[in-house]
Design an enzyme around this catalytic site. Structure first.
Site, PDB file in Angstrom:
ATOM      1  N   TYR A   1      -2.297  11.889   7.145  1.00  0.00           N
ATOM      2  CA  TYR A   1      -2.616  10.655   7.851  1.00  0.00           C
ATOM      3  C   TYR A   1      -1.953   9.454   7.177  1.00  0.00           C
ATOM      4  O   TYR A   1      -1.984   9.317   5.958  1.00  0.00           O
ATOM      5  CB  TYR A   1      -4.136  10.440   7.901  1.00  0.00           C
ATOM      6  CG  TYR A   1      -4.497   9.175   8.635  1.00  0.00           C
ATOM      7  CD1 TYR A   1      -4.316   9.085  10.009  1.00  0.00           C
ATOM      8  CD2 TYR A   1      -4.968   8.059   7.961  1.00  0.00           C
ATOM      9  CE1 TYR A   1      -4.600   7.921  10.695  1.00  0.00           C
ATOM     10  CE2 TYR A   1      -5.258   6.891   8.635  1.00  0.00           C
ATOM     11  CZ  TYR A   1      -5.076   6.836  10.001  1.00  0.00           C
ATOM     12  OH  TYR A   1      -5.348   5.677  10.680  1.00  0.00           O
TER      13      TYR A   1
ATOM     14  N   HIS B   1      -8.919   6.913   2.441  1.00  0.00           N
ATOM     15  CA  HIS B   1      -9.538   7.180   3.749  1.00  0.00           C
ATOM     16  C   HIS B   1     -10.822   7.999   3.668  1.00  0.00           C
ATOM     17  O   HIS B   1     -11.037   8.914   4.473  1.00  0.00           O
ATOM     18  CB  HIS B   1      -8.520   7.844   4.692  1.00  0.00           C
ATOM     19  CG  HIS B   1      -7.388   6.928   5.045  1.00  0.00           C
ATOM     20  ND1 HIS B   1      -6.094   7.117   4.626  1.00  0.00           N
ATOM     21  CD2 HIS B   1      -7.368   5.792   5.765  1.00  0.00           C
ATOM     22  CE1 HIS B   1      -5.330   6.145   5.072  1.00  0.00           C
ATOM     23  NE2 HIS B   1      -6.083   5.316   5.761  1.00  0.00           N
TER      24      HIS B   1
ATOM     25  N   GLU C   1      -4.955  -7.224   4.881  1.00  0.00           N
ATOM     26  CA  GLU C   1      -4.066  -6.145   5.321  1.00  0.00           C
ATOM     27  C   GLU C   1      -3.297  -6.639   6.545  1.00  0.00           C
ATOM     28  O   GLU C   1      -3.882  -7.212   7.466  1.00  0.00           O
ATOM     29  CB  GLU C   1      -4.891  -4.911   5.686  1.00  0.00           C
ATOM     30  CG  GLU C   1      -4.047  -3.725   6.146  1.00  0.00           C
ATOM     31  CD  GLU C   1      -4.887  -2.486   6.451  1.00  0.00           C
ATOM     32  OE1 GLU C   1      -6.084  -2.628   6.765  1.00  0.00           O
ATOM     33  OE2 GLU C   1      -4.331  -1.380   6.360  1.00  0.00           O
TER      34      GLU C   1
ATOM     35  N   ASP D   1      -4.868   3.965  -0.341  1.00  0.00           N
ATOM     36  CA  ASP D   1      -6.025   4.194   0.541  1.00  0.00           C
ATOM     37  C   ASP D   1      -6.316   5.697   0.607  1.00  0.00           C
ATOM     38  O   ASP D   1      -5.444   6.488   0.995  1.00  0.00           O
ATOM     39  CB  ASP D   1      -5.677   3.662   1.941  1.00  0.00           C
ATOM     40  CG  ASP D   1      -6.871   3.590   2.879  1.00  0.00           C
ATOM     41  OD1 ASP D   1      -7.907   4.224   2.575  1.00  0.00           O
ATOM     42  OD2 ASP D   1      -6.764   2.905   3.918  1.00  0.00           O
TER      43      ASP D   1
ATOM     44  N   TRP E   1     -13.810  11.454   7.505  1.00  0.00           N
ATOM     45  CA  TRP E   1     -12.902  10.323   7.659  1.00  0.00           C
ATOM     46  C   TRP E   1     -13.285   9.302   6.642  1.00  0.00           C
ATOM     47  O   TRP E   1     -14.408   8.952   6.452  1.00  0.00           O
ATOM     48  CB  TRP E   1     -13.083   9.688   9.045  1.00  0.00           C
ATOM     49  CG  TRP E   1     -11.894   9.903   9.905  1.00  0.00           C
ATOM     50  CD1 TRP E   1     -11.905  10.447  11.142  1.00  0.00           C
ATOM     51  CD2 TRP E   1     -10.529   9.543   9.630  1.00  0.00           C
ATOM     52  NE1 TRP E   1     -10.631  10.466  11.625  1.00  0.00           N
ATOM     53  CE2 TRP E   1      -9.777   9.923  10.726  1.00  0.00           C
ATOM     54  CE3 TRP E   1      -9.891   8.964   8.515  1.00  0.00           C
ATOM     55  CZ2 TRP E   1      -8.394   9.741  10.783  1.00  0.00           C
ATOM     56  CZ3 TRP E   1      -8.536   8.772   8.569  1.00  0.00           C
ATOM     57  CH2 TRP E   1      -7.787   9.156   9.693  1.00  0.00           C
TER      58      TRP E   1
ATOM     59  N   GLU F   1      -8.653   2.263  -2.392  1.00  0.00           N
ATOM     60  CA  GLU F   1      -9.447   1.955  -1.195  1.00  0.00           C
ATOM     61  C   GLU F   1     -10.148   3.181  -0.639  1.00  0.00           C
ATOM     62  O   GLU F   1      -9.568   4.271  -0.596  1.00  0.00           O
ATOM     63  CB  GLU F   1      -8.481   1.385  -0.146  1.00  0.00           C
ATOM     64  CG  GLU F   1      -9.071   1.149   1.216  1.00  0.00           C
ATOM     65  CD  GLU F   1      -8.048   0.484   2.146  1.00  0.00           C
ATOM     66  OE1 GLU F   1      -7.137  -0.214   1.652  1.00  0.00           O
ATOM     67  OE2 GLU F   1      -8.144   0.684   3.368  1.00  0.00           O
TER      68      GLU F   1
ATOM     69  N   ARG G   1       0.869  -1.184   0.000  1.00  0.00           N
ATOM     70  CA  ARG G   1       0.000   0.000   0.000  1.00  0.00           C
ATOM     71  C   ARG G   1       0.901   1.228   0.000  1.00  0.00           C
ATOM     72  O   ARG G   1       1.720   1.401   0.900  1.00  0.00           O
ATOM     73  CB  ARG G   1      -0.896  -0.004   1.239  1.00  0.00           C
ATOM     74  CG  ARG G   1      -1.907   1.111   1.234  1.00  0.00           C
ATOM     75  CD  ARG G   1      -2.709   1.163   2.523  1.00  0.00           C
ATOM     76  NE  ARG G   1      -2.065   2.013   3.511  1.00  0.00           N
ATOM     77  CZ  ARG G   1      -2.699   2.530   4.583  1.00  0.00           C
ATOM     78  NH1 ARG G   1      -3.979   2.262   4.785  1.00  0.00           N
ATOM     79  NH2 ARG G   1      -2.058   3.292   5.431  1.00  0.00           N
TER      80      ARG G   1
ATOM     81  N   ARG H   1     -14.052  -4.808   2.741  1.00  0.00           N
ATOM     82  CA  ARG H   1     -12.947  -4.739   3.691  1.00  0.00           C
ATOM     83  C   ARG H   1     -13.344  -4.881   5.156  1.00  0.00           C
ATOM     84  O   ARG H   1     -12.575  -4.530   6.052  1.00  0.00           O
ATOM     85  CB  ARG H   1     -12.185  -3.423   3.489  1.00  0.00           C
ATOM     86  CG  ARG H   1     -11.717  -3.227   2.054  1.00  0.00           C
ATOM     87  CD  ARG H   1     -10.361  -2.586   1.972  1.00  0.00           C
ATOM     88  NE  ARG H   1      -9.402  -3.354   2.709  1.00  0.00           N
ATOM     89  CZ  ARG H   1      -8.746  -2.924   3.790  1.00  0.00           C
ATOM     90  NH1 ARG H   1      -8.934  -1.716   4.243  1.00  0.00           N
ATOM     91  NH2 ARG H   1      -7.895  -3.706   4.405  1.00  0.00           N
TER      92      ARG H   1
ATOM     93  N   GLU I   1     -13.982  -0.937   5.633  1.00  0.00           N
ATOM     94  CA  GLU I   1     -13.416  -1.208   6.959  1.00  0.00           C
ATOM     95  C   GLU I   1     -14.287  -0.631   8.068  1.00  0.00           C
ATOM     96  O   GLU I   1     -14.172  -1.062   9.212  1.00  0.00           O
ATOM     97  CB  GLU I   1     -11.959  -0.733   7.059  1.00  0.00           C
ATOM     98  CG  GLU I   1     -11.754   0.743   6.833  1.00  0.00           C
ATOM     99  CD  GLU I   1     -10.282   1.108   6.694  1.00  0.00           C
ATOM    100  OE1 GLU I   1      -9.599   0.493   5.864  1.00  0.00           O
ATOM    101  OE2 GLU I   1      -9.827   2.001   7.406  1.00  0.00           O
TER     102      GLU I   1
HETATM  103  O1  EZ4 Z   1      -7.424   4.297   9.378  1.00  0.00           O
HETATM  104  O2  EZ4 Z   1      -7.086   1.501  11.525  1.00  0.00           O
HETATM  105  O3  EZ4 Z   1      -6.570   0.423   5.893  1.00  0.00           O
HETATM  106  N1  EZ4 Z   1      -6.276   0.814   6.982  1.00  0.00           N
HETATM  107  C1  EZ4 Z   1      -6.637   1.971   7.526  1.00  0.00           C
HETATM  108  C2  EZ4 Z   1      -6.302   2.228   8.977  1.00  0.00           C
HETATM  109  C3  EZ4 Z   1      -7.446   2.934   9.688  1.00  0.00           C
HETATM  110  C4  EZ4 Z   1      -7.403   2.802  11.185  1.00  0.00           C
HETATM  111  C5  EZ4 Z   1      -8.766   3.140  11.790  1.00  0.00           C
HETATM  112  O4  EZ4 Z   1      -8.913   2.641  13.066  1.00  0.00           O
HETATM  113  O5  EZ4 Z   1      -7.249   2.761   6.859  1.00  0.00           O
HETATM  114  O6  EZ4 Z   1      -5.121   2.964   9.081  1.00  0.00           O
HETATM  115 CO    CO Z   2      -8.065   1.744   5.019  1.00  0.00          CO
END
Ligand code: EZ4
Ligand code: CO
Length: 406
Positions: free
Chosen positions: A161, A214, A341, A212, A406, A238, A149, A285, A264
């Site tokens: 992040y 997010h 993951e 990702d 988020w 993702e 990733r 996920r 997720e």
């Molecule tokens: O942001 O685990 O794919 N993994 C992620 C993680 C999540 C955190 C949230 O609790 O996106 O880093």
């Molecule tokens: Co993620």
């Protein structure tokens, strides 16, 4: 022969980060463990389990796994949501663990047996500067990893992040209040394709590249990003848009052919029913802990199997080694599993949760111990330095000061 649940304990501890563990002990002395960790909301799940679930479990037959799931889900007026479903998930995991120990079989055998030789993982690679990112890919690939990733800094933002100078970073920061970050989708969408192009040139075509977002983009931005990334053959993109808006993924699909992964933060099959049935995603996920345990995620995978969607569970540092074990056992026995993951854990977490599962050459193995094959070192975790301490993921705001999804 029927056994009976005699004790239910909830263990909250912080070996580097907070974990909530459910421990079920039966009259025959069998111990089953389940993970109930919800990042940044740990005490809410602990109270739900201690105050509302534990009294219902004492005296029950631990072999009634499905019936217990149905009662905790359907027998309660306030259904769903991450707290409820993580608690049901923990109970479910612990009961599968008990069943495995009672029958002397690893859980994957009880789920139908092995369908694959190894559970492939993807690892997190990141770097504030491109050379660090390429080095972090090289490091993983040298150890046999075949899926990475790729996360990058964004010009103009001083924190992003998922990017840290520390290769063993923990995204949830300790402190009474969350850290504040800034976000700029336009700069990100403009910058990322060049980064992925450089990584692809560096690693060649034999490595699966993932990224990702997010949940931070609008469907149009996500479509633009996916389209721009198409030449580099991503394995998946993702969490492009906020996950509760299932129709957003339809718009993204219309604009790009990049494979999409999301989920997720999903808690039930109903959160992704449309996404799966309408083939709007390629990978789902859900983590075993956050979507009601093995029993429920198995049903999500079964729906996915009908529609060509694969399971690719969340596996960050906040999914404990117990929930990861459940994920590995289910993946070992599920045909339409895709990729796990695996962020990995600091040494102290491996010590606190001794486990039969193992990681080598870019893949996980469930091990052959009965049940889930994970223990908990309660004596170690009772040390004062491992006491719960408030920690949160950061909050991000856009350049104009509004809160970023988020
Ligand atoms: O942001 O685990 O794919 N993994 C992620 C993680 C999540 C955190 C949230 O609790 O996106 O880093
Ligand atoms: Co993620």
């Amino acid at each position: 022969m029927h056994d009976r649940i005699e004790r239910v304990d909830v263990i909250v501890a912080s070996p580097g980060r907070n974990f909530v563990t459910l421990k079920i002990t039966t009259a025959d002395g069998i111990v089953g463990l389940g993970d109930a960790t919800v990042n940044g909301r740990e005490l809410a799940v602990a109270s739900y389990l201690r105050d509302h679930v534990a009294p219902l479990l004492v005296g029950r037959d631990p072999g009634r796994i499905e019936d217990t799931w149905q009662e905790l889900y359907r027998g309660v007026y306030w259904r769903r949501g991450p707290i409820t479903m993580a608690c049901i998930g923990a109970v479910d995991m612990a009961l599968w663990d008990v069943l495995g120990k009672r029958t002397g079989r690893p859980v994957y055998e009880l789920l139908g047996g092995r369908v694959r030789d190894r559970v492939d993982v993807y690892r997190h690679c990141f770097g504030w500067e491109l050379p660090q990112l390429l080095e972090s890919c090289d490091r993983e690939i040298a150890q046999g990893v075949r899926f990475v990733r790729v996360q990058s800094s964004v010009p103009g933002l001083d924190k992003v992040y998922g990017i840290s100078k520390d290769p063993n970073y923990e995204p949830a920061q300790r402190g009474a209040l969350p850290d504040q970050e800034t976000w700029d989708s336009a700069a990100y969408v403009h910058h990322l394709p060049g980064v992925v192009e450089a990584v692809r040139e560096h690693v060649g075509w034999g490595i699966g590249l993932l990224h990702d977002s997010h949940h931070r983009l609008t469907p149009t931005e996500a479509g633009q990003l996916g389209h721009a990334l198409e030449p580099y053959g991503l394995y998946w993109l993702e969490d492009v848009t906020p996950a509760e808006d299932q129709d957003a993924l339809r718009v993204v699909r219309e604009h790009t052919r990049v494979p999409l992964a999301i989920g997720e933060v999903f808690n039930t099959v109903w959160d992704c029913q449309k996404l799966i049935e309408d083939r709007l995603i390629d990978y789902v996920r859900c983590a075993i802990v956050h979507a009601g345990g093995i029993s429920h995620v198995r049903k999500i995978y079964a729906l996915g199997e009908l529609h060509g969607v694969k399971g690719a569970p969340h596996g960050p540092s906040d999914v404990s080694p117990i929930a990861l074990a459940a994920s590995i056992h289910l993946a070992t026995a599920t045909y339409n599993f895709g990729l796990q993951e695996y962020m990995g854990y600091p040494d102290i977490v491996h010590e606190a949760f001794p486990h039969a599962w193992s990681y080598a050459d870019g893949a996980l193995q469930p091990g052959e111990e009965p049940g889930l094959g994970v223990a908990i070192d309660e004596q170690l975790l009772s040390r004062p330095e491992f006491e719960y301490s408030t920690a949160y993921l950061p909050v991000a705001r856009r350049l104009d000061g509004t809160v970023q999804d988020w």
